[in-house]
Design an enzyme around this catalytic site. Sequence first.
Site: not given
Length: 200
Positions: A68-69
């Site tokens: 996600e990051d």
Amino acid sequence: MNYTTSIEQKWAQLADAIAYALDIHAAQIRKGSETPYIGHLLGVASLAIKHGGDEEQAMAAVLHDAIEDCGAEQEAIIAHRFGKRVAAIVRGCTDADTTPKLPWQERKGQYIAHLQHADPDILLVSCADKLHNARAILTDLQTHGADVFSRFSAGQAKTLWYYRTLAEIFGRRLPGPLSRDLQSTVRQIEHLAGTTAQEG
């Protein structure tokens, strides 16, 4: 290879996962604070271990935000370095892997639907993540009041809805102390948020 050596090697892999998480998340801090993001990742891993997680679940916990990051390419890297099971758990804890992300309501709705059918590996790590986040919200709410919700793009009402929904799902799909802790923390957040709003 004796049993003790095998166990040591398994936990050595966790050390490697922590080192990798430190590398890819090194510059990140917690939203609205100066706390290094790695603190959250280690906290989630600690909760996963405390509630019965094995070494692969602990590795996934410390890497749960990698896709996600840090980009969708992390899934293949994690699978290669730490195994397909770890990568599958990390994928299952991911609610966005594109830039720009989908709108908040759509993204969270999809993640909630996903949790309705996710396997126990994913549920354990995801619940540990949500509990660690909820505890941080509660602490900040106690310290700073309702201003804490200004950190969230969704605002107070939607943030409370999201955590209330998560607590209900985990309570049903992962019954036990971990989900009960999440439910209790969310109730405290809702109570305090309501009290703060009345005082304001």
